[in-house]
Motif scaffolding. Structure first.
Motif, short mmCIF file in Angstrom:
data_model
loop_
_atom_site.label_atom_id
_atom_site.label_comp_id
_atom_site.label_asym_id
_atom_site.label_seq_id
_atom_site.Cartn_x
_atom_site.Cartn_y
_atom_site.Cartn_z
N ARG A 120 33.58 26.12 82.98
CA ARG A 120 33.73 27.05 84.09
C ARG A 120 34.20 28.41 83.55
NH1 ARG A 120 36.66 24.11 87.20
NH2 ARG A 120 34.97 23.50 88.61
N LEU A 162 35.17 32.52 84.46
CA LEU A 162 35.51 33.57 85.41
C LEU A 162 35.15 34.91 84.79
CD1 LEU A 162 36.91 34.79 87.92
CD2 LEU A 162 39.07 34.66 86.63
N SER A 211 26.86 28.93 80.39
CA SER A 211 27.23 28.00 81.45
C SER A 211 26.49 28.35 82.74
CB SER A 211 28.73 28.05 81.69
OG SER A 211 29.12 27.28 82.80
N ASP A 238 28.24 27.43 85.59
CA ASP A 238 29.40 27.39 86.49
C ASP A 238 30.16 28.70 86.34
OD1 ASP A 238 31.47 26.75 88.14
OD2 ASP A 238 32.16 25.00 87.00
N ILE A 239 29.68 29.73 87.01
CA ILE A 239 30.20 31.08 86.83
C ILE A 239 30.79 31.59 88.14
CG2 ILE A 239 29.59 33.47 86.28
CD1 ILE A 239 27.33 32.32 84.53
N TRP A 240 32.00 32.11 88.05
CA TRP A 240 32.70 32.70 89.19
C TRP A 240 32.97 34.17 88.88
CZ3 TRP A 240 34.76 29.69 93.43
CH2 TRP A 240 34.46 28.32 93.33
N ARG A 251 30.14 32.32 94.98
CA ARG A 251 31.17 32.39 93.93
C ARG A 251 31.34 33.83 93.45
NH1 ARG A 251 29.16 27.57 90.00
NH2 ARG A 251 27.18 28.59 90.50
N MET A 260 39.53 29.97 93.03
CA MET A 260 38.91 28.89 92.24
C MET A 260 39.59 27.55 92.52
SD MET A 260 38.24 30.94 88.67
CE MET A 260 36.96 29.80 88.14
N GLU A 290 39.66 24.98 90.54
CA GLU A 290 40.28 24.56 89.28
C GLU A 290 40.32 25.76 88.35
OE1 GLU A 290 41.61 21.69 88.71
OE2 GLU A 290 40.89 20.63 90.51
N PRO A 302 39.65 28.20 85.27
CA PRO A 302 38.48 28.34 84.41
C PRO A 302 38.80 27.93 82.97
CG PRO A 302 39.48 30.47 84.74
CD PRO A 302 40.24 29.51 85.62
N ASP A 303 37.77 27.61 82.23
CA ASP A 303 37.93 27.34 80.81
C ASP A 303 37.90 28.63 79.99
OD1 ASP A 303 37.73 24.34 80.99
OD2 ASP A 303 35.77 24.88 81.83
#
Length: 254
Positions: free
Chosen positions: A2, A4, A27, A29-31, A60, A80, A82, A84-85
């Motif tokens: 994930r 951000l 990725s 999974d982008i915010w 998102r 979010m 969770e 982000p990584d």
């Protein structure tokens, strides 16, 4: 993974769209949470004297009526589900080299992420300021962004550190490679304050960026960019000057 994305140039900045393209190579999974308006030079400021407004643009994609630091804080604490990584800040329109990092909202957004314990990287596209206007060439960042980021994804970051990346002001095909370099320094005594008069006859002042000398040194980010390389600089949040601790402590001994 994930990710951000944020910046200091605002939610509609061209550099943010470039960053989306770069992140999409890493990725799906982008915010995104960025300031609603440009916040260049905001540094690590936090909005305290007025409420921060949050606006959702897509599933998102969000903006805040505040600073880059506000954007990261809102993303982590309100948006979010969770943490982000990875946090990527940029791609900034203009350099964040040497001691400019202390003014930079781009770097400060990454700094806020590092304080929260998230792997954070700032990215900036250097350009020639003469007669450019809005026509900044982001091709070096677009082409080299993922190449720079991929080795950093599994590289251990020390606590409370971040990485500052700058792309040189050349076409993508002219980039000579990547250099890990230390932070350089500028001679701000040569900076300028431009004076003018508004339509009502009142004076105004505009801080100028021209005339600031780049003090090149061995293995600095300034030197790497001048040589046509992408610069990668690890930064630490602890600004303590270790060498002065003992001498200052001696001043207070009785």
């Amino acid at each position: 993974m994930r990710i951000l994305l944020t910046n200091d140039d605002g939610i509609n900045a061209p550099g943010l769209y470039i960053l989306e393209k770069i992140a999409a190579q890493l990725s799906d999974d982008i915010w995104i949470c960025a300031p609603s308006e440009e916040q260049s030079g905001a540094g690590h400021s936090l909005t305290l004297t007025r409420p921060v407004r949050l606006r959702q643009h897509a599933e998102r994609r969000f903006s805040v009526s505040g600073t880059p630091t506000d954007s990261v804080t809102m993303a982590l604490k309100k948006i979010m589900p969770e943490p982000p990584d990875l946090i990527l800040s940029g791609v900034n329109r203009g350099a964040n080299l040497g001691d400019d990092v202390t003014y930079s909202g781009t770097v400060s957004a990454a700094l806020e992420g590092a304080l929260a314990g998230v792997r954070s990287i700032a990215l900036s596209q250097v350009y020639s300021r003469e007669g450019v206007g809005n026509a900044v060439d982001f091709s070096a960042a677009e082409e080299w962004g993922a190449k720079v980021l991929k080795p950093l994804l599994d590289t251990p970051f020390a606590p409370r550190t971040l990485v500052n990346v700058n792309f040189p002001p050349v076409a993508a095909g002219e980039v000579k490679g990547i250099r890990v370099a230390r932070q350089g320094f500028h001679d701000y005594a040569r900076g300028s304050v431009v004076e003018g008069t508004d339509p009502r006859g009142f004076p105004y002042y505009w801080f100028g960026l021209h005339g600031i000398e780049h003090t090149l040194g061995n293995n600095t980010d300034l030197e790497a960019i001048a040589g046509g390389f992408v610069s990668v600089t690890p930064l630490q949040i602890d600004l303590t000057h270790e060498g002065s601790l003992a001498s200052l402590a001696d001043r207070y001994l009785t």
